[in-house]
Design an enzyme around this catalytic site. Structure first.
Site, PDB file in Angstrom:
ATOM      1  N   GLY A  10       0.830  -1.208   0.000  1.00 13.95           N
ATOM      2  CA  GLY A  10       0.000   0.000   0.000  1.00 13.95           C
ATOM      3  C   GLY A  10       0.863   1.256   0.000  1.00 13.95           C
ATOM      4  O   GLY A  10       2.093   1.200  -0.110  1.00 13.95           O
ATOM      5  N   ASN A  35      -6.298  -3.143  -2.106  1.00 16.30           N
ATOM      6  CA  ASN A  35      -6.177  -1.727  -2.471  1.00 16.30           C
ATOM      7  C   ASN A  35      -4.738  -1.444  -2.890  1.00 16.30           C
ATOM      8  O   ASN A  35      -4.164  -0.416  -2.536  1.00 16.30           O
ATOM      9  CB  ASN A  35      -6.598  -0.857  -1.270  1.00 16.30           C
ATOM     10  CG  ASN A  35      -6.746   0.604  -1.634  1.00 16.30           C
ATOM     11  OD1 ASN A  35      -6.821   0.969  -2.796  1.00 16.30           O
ATOM     12  ND2 ASN A  35      -6.747   1.471  -0.625  1.00 16.30           N
ATOM     13  N   LEU A  59      -5.545 -11.381   6.070  1.00 21.65           N
ATOM     14  CA  LEU A  59      -5.332 -11.560   7.517  1.00 21.65           C
ATOM     15  C   LEU A  59      -6.608 -11.894   8.278  1.00 21.65           C
ATOM     16  O   LEU A  59      -6.567 -12.206   9.467  1.00 21.65           O
ATOM     17  CB  LEU A  59      -4.686 -10.302   8.114  1.00 21.65           C
ATOM     18  CG  LEU A  59      -3.260 -10.001   7.641  1.00 21.65           C
ATOM     19  CD1 LEU A  59      -2.859  -8.588   8.062  1.00 21.65           C
ATOM     20  CD2 LEU A  59      -2.282 -11.009   8.221  1.00 21.65           C
ATOM     21  N   SER A 125      -3.963   6.997  13.877  1.00 19.81           N
ATOM     22  CA  SER A 125      -4.324   8.203  13.129  1.00 19.81           C
ATOM     23  C   SER A 125      -4.648   9.335  14.094  1.00 19.81           C
ATOM     24  O   SER A 125      -5.166   9.107  15.197  1.00 19.81           O
ATOM     25  CB  SER A 125      -5.554   7.892  12.274  1.00 19.81           C
ATOM     26  OG  SER A 125      -6.110   9.077  11.762  1.00 19.81           O
ATOM     27  N   TYR A 150     -14.455   3.613  10.902  1.00 14.72           N
ATOM     28  CA  TYR A 150     -13.016   3.587  10.609  1.00 14.72           C
ATOM     29  C   TYR A 150     -12.220   4.166  11.781  1.00 14.72           C
ATOM     30  O   TYR A 150     -11.284   3.546  12.286  1.00 14.72           O
ATOM     31  CB  TYR A 150     -12.703   4.383   9.321  1.00 14.72           C
ATOM     32  CG  TYR A 150     -11.271   4.814   9.252  1.00 14.72           C
ATOM     33  CD1 TYR A 150     -10.269   3.896   8.934  1.00 14.72           C
ATOM     34  CD2 TYR A 150     -10.885   6.129   9.561  1.00 14.72           C
ATOM     35  CE1 TYR A 150      -8.944   4.283   8.923  1.00 14.72           C
ATOM     36  CE2 TYR A 150      -9.570   6.511   9.548  1.00 14.72           C
ATOM     37  CZ  TYR A 150      -8.593   5.591   9.233  1.00 14.72           C
ATOM     38  OH  TYR A 150      -7.277   5.972   9.232  1.00 14.72           O
ATOM     39  N   LYS A 154      -9.404   2.438  14.829  1.00 17.80           N
ATOM     40  CA  LYS A 154      -8.071   2.894  15.248  1.00 17.80           C
ATOM     41  C   LYS A 154      -8.022   3.005  16.778  1.00 17.80           C
ATOM     42  O   LYS A 154      -7.048   2.621  17.421  1.00 17.80           O
ATOM     43  CB  LYS A 154      -7.720   4.229  14.585  1.00 17.80           C
ATOM     44  CG  LYS A 154      -7.527   4.128  13.088  1.00 17.80           C
ATOM     45  CD  LYS A 154      -6.366   3.188  12.722  1.00 17.80           C
ATOM     46  CE  LYS A 154      -6.224   2.940  11.239  1.00 17.80           C
ATOM     47  NZ  LYS A 154      -5.253   1.880  10.900  1.00 17.80           N
ATOM     48  N   PHE A 178      -0.701  12.249  10.893  1.00 14.11           N
ATOM     49  CA  PHE A 178      -1.521  13.364  10.446  1.00 14.11           C
ATOM     50  C   PHE A 178      -1.846  13.079   8.957  1.00 14.11           C
ATOM     51  O   PHE A 178      -2.287  11.986   8.666  1.00 14.11           O
ATOM     52  CB  PHE A 178      -0.857  14.694  10.815  1.00 14.11           C
ATOM     53  CG  PHE A 178      -1.093  14.968  12.305  1.00 14.11           C
ATOM     54  CD1 PHE A 178      -0.518  14.150  13.281  1.00 14.11           C
ATOM     55  CD2 PHE A 178      -1.986  15.935  12.729  1.00 14.11           C
ATOM     56  CE1 PHE A 178      -0.810  14.313  14.642  1.00 14.11           C
ATOM     57  CE2 PHE A 178      -2.283  16.109  14.082  1.00 14.11           C
ATOM     58  CZ  PHE A 178      -1.703  15.292  15.029  1.00 14.11           C
ATOM     59  N   ARG A 231      -4.884  21.322   7.989  1.00  6.88           N
ATOM     60  CA  ARG A 231      -4.335  19.997   8.302  1.00  6.88           C
ATOM     61  C   ARG A 231      -2.812  20.075   8.287  1.00  6.88           C
ATOM     62  O   ARG A 231      -2.226  21.020   7.760  1.00  6.88           O
ATOM     63  CB  ARG A 231      -4.767  18.963   7.247  1.00  6.88           C
ATOM     64  CG  ARG A 231      -6.267  18.734   7.143  1.00  6.88           C
ATOM     65  CD  ARG A 231      -6.830  17.963   8.324  1.00  6.88           C
ATOM     66  NE  ARG A 231      -8.247  17.672   8.136  1.00  6.88           N
ATOM     67  CZ  ARG A 231      -9.238  18.506   8.441  1.00  6.88           C
ATOM     68  NH1 ARG A 231      -8.984  19.708   8.957  1.00  6.88           N
ATOM     69  NH2 ARG A 231     -10.504  18.148   8.245  1.00  6.88           N
ATOM     70  N   GLY A 297     -18.606  15.626   8.822  1.00 11.73           N
ATOM     71  CA  GLY A 297     -17.614  14.899   9.611  1.00 11.73           C
ATOM     72  C   GLY A 297     -16.233  15.553   9.627  1.00 11.73           C
ATOM     73  O   GLY A 297     -15.358  15.124  10.371  1.00 11.73           O
TER      74      GLY A 297
HETATM   75  C1  UD1 Z   1      -9.207  11.817   6.088  1.00 11.89           C
HETATM   76  C2  UD1 Z   1     -10.086  11.095   7.061  1.00 11.89           C
HETATM   77  C3  UD1 Z   1      -9.243  10.582   8.201  1.00 11.89           C
HETATM   78  C4  UD1 Z   1      -8.211   9.629   7.672  1.00 11.89           C
HETATM   79  C5  UD1 Z   1      -7.397  10.311   6.595  1.00 11.89           C
HETATM   80  C6  UD1 Z   1      -6.567   9.227   5.958  1.00 11.89           C
HETATM   81  C7  UD1 Z   1     -12.309  12.103   6.848  1.00 11.89           C
HETATM   82  C8  UD1 Z   1     -13.351  12.918   7.517  1.00 11.89           C
HETATM   83  N1  UD1 Z   1     -11.153  11.969   7.510  1.00 11.89           N
HETATM   84  O1  UD1 Z   1      -8.601  12.915   6.770  1.00 11.89           O
HETATM   85  O2  UD1 Z   1     -10.043   9.911   9.147  1.00 11.89           O
HETATM   86  O3  UD1 Z   1      -7.372   9.205   8.705  1.00 11.89           O
HETATM   87  O4  UD1 Z   1      -8.222  10.918   5.612  1.00 11.89           O
HETATM   88  O5  UD1 Z   1      -5.991   9.623   4.792  1.00 11.89           O
HETATM   89  O6  UD1 Z   1     -12.502  11.622   5.760  1.00 11.89           O
HETATM   90  N2  UD1 Z   1     -10.794  18.489   0.964  1.00 11.89           N
HETATM   91  C9  UD1 Z   1     -11.386  19.279   0.003  1.00 11.89           C
HETATM   92  N3  UD1 Z   1     -11.728  18.718  -1.189  1.00 11.89           N
HETATM   93  C10 UD1 Z   1     -11.518  17.401  -1.483  1.00 11.89           C
HETATM   94  C11 UD1 Z   1     -10.896  16.583  -0.491  1.00 11.89           C
HETATM   95  C12 UD1 Z   1     -10.563  17.152   0.713  1.00 11.89           C
HETATM   96  O7  UD1 Z   1     -11.600  20.472   0.219  1.00 11.89           O
HETATM   97  O8  UD1 Z   1     -11.870  16.958  -2.580  1.00 11.89           O
HETATM   98  C13 UD1 Z   1     -10.386  19.077   2.243  1.00 11.89           C
HETATM   99  C14 UD1 Z   1     -11.064  18.436   3.452  1.00 11.89           C
HETATM  100  O9  UD1 Z   1     -12.268  19.067   3.744  1.00 11.89           O
HETATM  101  C15 UD1 Z   1     -10.005  18.631   4.537  1.00 11.89           C
HETATM  102  C16 UD1 Z   1      -8.678  18.579   3.757  1.00 11.89           C
HETATM  103  O10 UD1 Z   1      -9.015  18.852   2.411  1.00 11.89           O
HETATM  104  O11 UD1 Z   1     -10.131  19.905   5.097  1.00 11.89           O
HETATM  105  C17 UD1 Z   1      -7.998  17.249   3.863  1.00 11.89           C
HETATM  106  O12 UD1 Z   1      -8.910  16.227   3.508  1.00 11.89           O
HETATM  107  P1  UD1 Z   1      -8.474  14.702   3.369  1.00 11.89           P
HETATM  108  O13 UD1 Z   1      -7.286  14.589   2.497  1.00 11.89           O
HETATM  109  O14 UD1 Z   1      -9.679  13.920   2.992  1.00 11.89           O
HETATM  110  O15 UD1 Z   1      -7.979  14.307   4.817  1.00 11.89           O
HETATM  111  P2  UD1 Z   1      -8.765  14.383   6.222  1.00 11.89           P
HETATM  112  O16 UD1 Z   1     -10.189  14.663   6.034  1.00 11.89           O
HETATM  113  O17 UD1 Z   1      -7.984  15.277   7.095  1.00 11.89           O
END
Ligand code: UD1
Length: 337
Positions: A10, A35, A59, A125, A150, A154, A178, A231, A297
């Site tokens: 992965g 995946n 597994l 995570s 999910y 964790k 992160f 983030r 979420g």
């Molecule tokens: C997401 C998961 C998290 C997981 C991690 C693993 C959710 C709510 N959280 O984190 O549990 O551990 O991935 O990789 O799904 N964004 C956009 N447009 C997009 C995609 C994302 O604006 O098309 C924004 C999101 O709102 C967020 C940021 O980009 O603010 C990061 O998003 P993403 O990469 O999906 O990560 P997380 O949501 O932080």
């Protein structure tokens, strides 16, 4: 020394196999290819000059897990990545997530418990913190009730490992990631999302290459300087190296507790618009995007306090956001050729 990497084909797993082999470890990969692609092994070989051993095992099959540890009785450490990770899918199909992420962990620990000594590294995570009250987030921030099955797997996984470590010879490190992004600088391995990417950076690179018409920015009314969510984006190679440091810490008995927890991030928060701007700079292209509603979420902000990882683990991220985005872009261009 033989190390098992589950989910080793992965995204994070494959980069970790490379770093382990670079440090002289013998690696056995377990992956069920749910995946990932078997071709990743060739990418690893082109980077390191060595093919890891590979077993296509699911597994969730306890008999196969038992047979694996009979065959490879000399495994001394396990880095456990194999898990399902799509938040939305976990809400739709919670039992798939509990079965895959929890049963697998239990079966692995049952085998390790039989050994005189075992070192275990777990992929956790920052999702366990939910929306933390204080930024940057330390390892002592309270765990909040999970927003998805999910995320719950964790949290439960961390608890299972802690309970088992108390009564066995297993020592463990829980690594709370992160937001991992980027690809290996060689462009031999990188992220291969199935279907429409849910995560920001693969969606950006697929939009830039023309696979997606436009990126949706989920919300610009967050209480942040530019209104978009923040983030901590960490280069996958930095993250992979942290696993090797954590493993050596356990193998060399340098751990201070039977189970230690570390945040893995850069310590720097970036908003969605900052990521887009940085991407436009490194790729020298304009990205087509629009602001849409918030995604359900999602939290406002999460970035790591890295003091414990820096000082206790002795690891620090090296790459910048720009480096990571440039590598992700280079990878996207290569795989679309
Ligand atoms: C997401 C998961 C998290 C997981 C991690 C693993 C959710 C709510 N959280 O984190 O549990 O551990 O991935 O990789 O799904 N964004 C956009 N447009 C997009 C995609 C994302 O604006 O098309 C924004 C999101 O709102 C967020 C940021 O980009 O603010 C990061 O998003 P993403 O990469 O999906 O990560 P997380 O949501 O932080």
């Amino acid at each position: 020394m033989k190390i098992l990497v589950t989910g080793g084909l992965g995204f994070i797993g494959s980069h970790t196999v490379v770093e382990l082999q670079n440090e002289g470890f013998d690696v056995v990969v377990i992956d069920n290819l749910s995946n990932s692609s078997v071709d990743v092994i060739d990418g690893i070989e082109r980077i390191t000059g060595k093919k890891p051993l590979f077993e296509n095992i699911d597994l969730r099959d306890k008999n196969l897990v038992t047979a694996f540890f009979e065959k490879y009785h000399d495994i001394e450490g396990v880095i456990h990545f194999a898990a399902s990770k799509a938040v939305g899918e976990s809400v739709e199909n919670p039992l798939l997530y509990y079965e895959n992420n929890i049963n697998s962990l239990v079966y692995l620990l049952q085998q390790l418990q039989k050994k005189d000594k075992a070192s275990f590294i777990f992929s956790s995570s920052c999702t366990v913190y939910g929306q933390a009250e204080q930024m940057p987030i330390t390892e002592n921030a309270p765990i909040q009730s999970a927003m998805s099955p999910y995320g719950n797997t964790k949290q439960i996984g961390e608890e299972i490992i802690s309970d088992v470590a108390k009564v066995s010879n297993i020592n463990a490190v829980l690594l709370r990631y992160f937001n991992p992004i980027g690809a290996h600088p060689s462009t031999e391995i990188g992220e291969l999302p199935l279907g429409v990417p849910q995560n920001l950076v693969p969606f950006i690179t697929q939009t830039a290459i023309g696979l997606r018409a436009k990126l949706s920015v989920f919300g610009n009314d967050y209480p942040t300087p530019d209104g978009t969510a923040i983030r901590d984006y960490i280069h996958v190679v930095d993250l992979a190296k942290a696993h090797v440091v954590a493993l050596k810490r356990l193998l060399n008995k340098q751990n201070l507790e039977k189970v230690e927890t570390f945040n893995l991030g850069t310590g720097k928060g970036s908003s969605v618009l900052e990521v887009i701007n940085a991407f436009e700079k490194v790729s020298e292209r304009k990205l087509n995007y629009q602001i849409v509603e918030r995604r359900e979420g999602d939290i406002t902000e999460a970035y790591a306090n890295t003091v414990k990882a820096n000082e206790v683990l002795g690891w620090q991220s090296q790459f910048s956001l720009e480096d990571a985005l440039a590598s992700a872009w280079k990878w996207e261009q290569k795989i679309r050729k």
